[in-house]
Design a protein around this motif. Structure first.
Motif, short mmCIF file in Angstrom:
data_model
loop_
_atom_site.label_atom_id
_atom_site.label_comp_id
_atom_site.label_asym_id
_atom_site.label_seq_id
_atom_site.Cartn_x
_atom_site.Cartn_y
_atom_site.Cartn_z
N TYR A 37 0.83 -1.21 0.00
CA TYR A 37 0.00 0.00 0.00
C TYR A 37 0.86 1.26 0.00
O TYR A 37 0.60 2.20 -0.76
N ILE A 38 1.90 1.28 0.83
CA ILE A 38 2.77 2.46 0.90
C ILE A 38 3.50 2.68 -0.42
O ILE A 38 3.57 3.80 -0.94
N ILE A 39 4.03 1.59 -1.00
CA ILE A 39 4.72 1.71 -2.30
C ILE A 39 3.75 2.16 -3.38
O ILE A 39 4.09 2.98 -4.23
N LEU A 284 -4.12 -5.10 -4.76
CA LEU A 284 -2.92 -4.58 -4.11
C LEU A 284 -1.70 -4.53 -5.03
O LEU A 284 -1.00 -3.52 -5.09
N VAL A 285 -1.45 -5.63 -5.74
CA VAL A 285 -0.21 -5.74 -6.50
C VAL A 285 -0.20 -4.87 -7.77
O VAL A 285 0.77 -4.12 -7.99
N PRO A 286 -1.22 -4.92 -8.63
CA PRO A 286 -1.18 -4.05 -9.82
C PRO A 286 -1.04 -2.56 -9.49
O PRO A 286 -0.24 -1.88 -10.13
N ASN A 290 2.11 -0.88 -11.39
CA ASN A 290 1.80 -0.09 -12.58
C ASN A 290 2.73 1.12 -12.74
O ASN A 290 3.32 1.32 -13.82
N PRO A 291 2.88 1.98 -11.71
CA PRO A 291 3.78 3.13 -11.91
C PRO A 291 5.24 2.72 -12.10
O PRO A 291 5.99 3.41 -12.80
N ILE A 292 5.64 1.60 -11.50
CA ILE A 292 7.02 1.12 -11.67
C ILE A 292 7.24 0.69 -13.11
O ILE A 292 8.25 1.02 -13.74
N ILE A 293 6.28 -0.06 -13.66
CA ILE A 293 6.40 -0.55 -15.04
C ILE A 293 6.49 0.61 -16.01
O ILE A 293 7.37 0.66 -16.88
N TYR A 294 5.57 1.58 -15.88
CA TYR A 294 5.59 2.71 -16.80
C TYR A 294 6.78 3.62 -16.57
O TYR A 294 7.30 4.23 -17.52
#
Length: 307
Positions: A37-39, A284-286, A290-294
């Motif tokens: 959640y924090i990430i 939780l995981v997506p 998502n921001p990491i992938i993009y």
């Protein structure tokens, strides 16, 4: 009339069990919950901040990323705070109104996110198949209008769900074997007939998710056909690279969501803790990844974040 009165006036709260069968490990399970959640919050708010601050990123593609970030924040925030109250403090009670509100937001945001993914697929189709007309076909105003259409569709399809649940009679059994108020998990607790709820859930799934997946598949089939017509291998690789991030996000979003949906209705042989774990996985995981992938795959965004 007595059953109706039970639902309308009975102040007894529902009880969210958390993850059935793993109650002894709730404290340990809360660690990845809170970390994810924090990430998720940090990554998505960072994306919103960077796109909002940099004028050069005020383009349709990045506006769509902002919409996706907003749905990610809304989705995880609809679930995690209450789940952590259960896992940390054993605060399992939730009022009827709170349960129905949570149910609406979770499912509405999921439908809205699906609409954003469809729009992103259309964005990639126009960018690759009609690059010269991209600026005229997809403007910021048109993206905003498509986002409003997606929001209206989500409210239209999901609002009947809590309304249908509110009409069900709930007797002695108010224990929901879940960490949040999922539509069918709550409906199954009713001592009345919830066939209408089951059928409406199936209709929404097939109409909304089926329609969206069909449009995404159509967009990518046209993209692949256009890419295969290009003789340059470098151009082919560049075109496919622009779609990689979106494909990864789609797989992360739709795969666990469909698994959770199908097991809730047809997977009687699956252990409850497995189903609940997967149900939390796609909420939780997506949003965390998502921001990491993009951020990794989009050079312009990566450079601005570094700046």
């Amino acid at each position: 009339m007595a059953a109706f009165n039970l639902t309308t006036f009975d102040p007894s709260p529902f009880i969210l069990m958390g993850i059935p069968g793993l109650e002894a490990a709730h404290l340990w399970i809360s660690i990845p919950f809170s970390m994810f959640y924090i990430i998720s919050l940090f990554g998505n708010f960072m994306l919103l901040f960077v796109v909002g601050k940099e004028q050069t990123l005020h383009k349709p593609m990045y506006l769509l990323l902002c919409m996706l970030a907003l749905t990610d924040i809304s989705m995880s925030t609809s679930v995690v705070p209450k789940a952590l109250c259960i896992l940390w403090f054993n605060l399992k009670g939730i009022t009827m109104g709170g349960c129905l509100t949570q149910m609406f937001f979770i499912h509405a945001v999921s439908v809205m996110q699906s609409a954003v993914l469809v729009t992103m697929a259309f964005d990639r189709y126009v960018a690759i198949c009609n690059p010269l007309r991209y600026a005229t076909i997809l403007t910021n105003v048109r993206i905003a209008k498509l986002g409003l259409v997606g929001l209206t569709r989500a409210v239209f399809f999901i609002l009947p769900m809590p309304l249908l649940v509110s009409r069900l009679p709930f007797c002695a059994n108010r224990i929901i074997p879940h960490t949040y108020c999922e539509h069918m998990a709550v409906a199954k607790m009713s001592c009345g007939d919830f066939t209408v709820n089951r059928m409406y859930g199936l209709v929404v799934a097939f109409v909304v998710i089926g329609f969206d997946l069909t449009l995404i598949a159509l967009s990518y089939s046209l993209i692949i056909r256009a890419v295969l017509r290009v003789s340059s291998r470098k151009a082919n690789q560049k075109a496919l690279n622009t779609c990689t991030s979106h494909i990864c996000v789609m797989l992360m979003s739709y795969t666990p969501a469909l698994f959770s949906y199908l097991t809730q209705r047809f997977g009687q042989g699956i252990a409850p803790h497995v189903h609940v774990t997967f149900a939390n996985f796609y909420l939780l995981v997506p949003p965390m990844l998502n921001p990491i992938i993009y951020g990794v795959k989009t050079k312009e965004l990566r450079d601005k974040v570094g700046k």
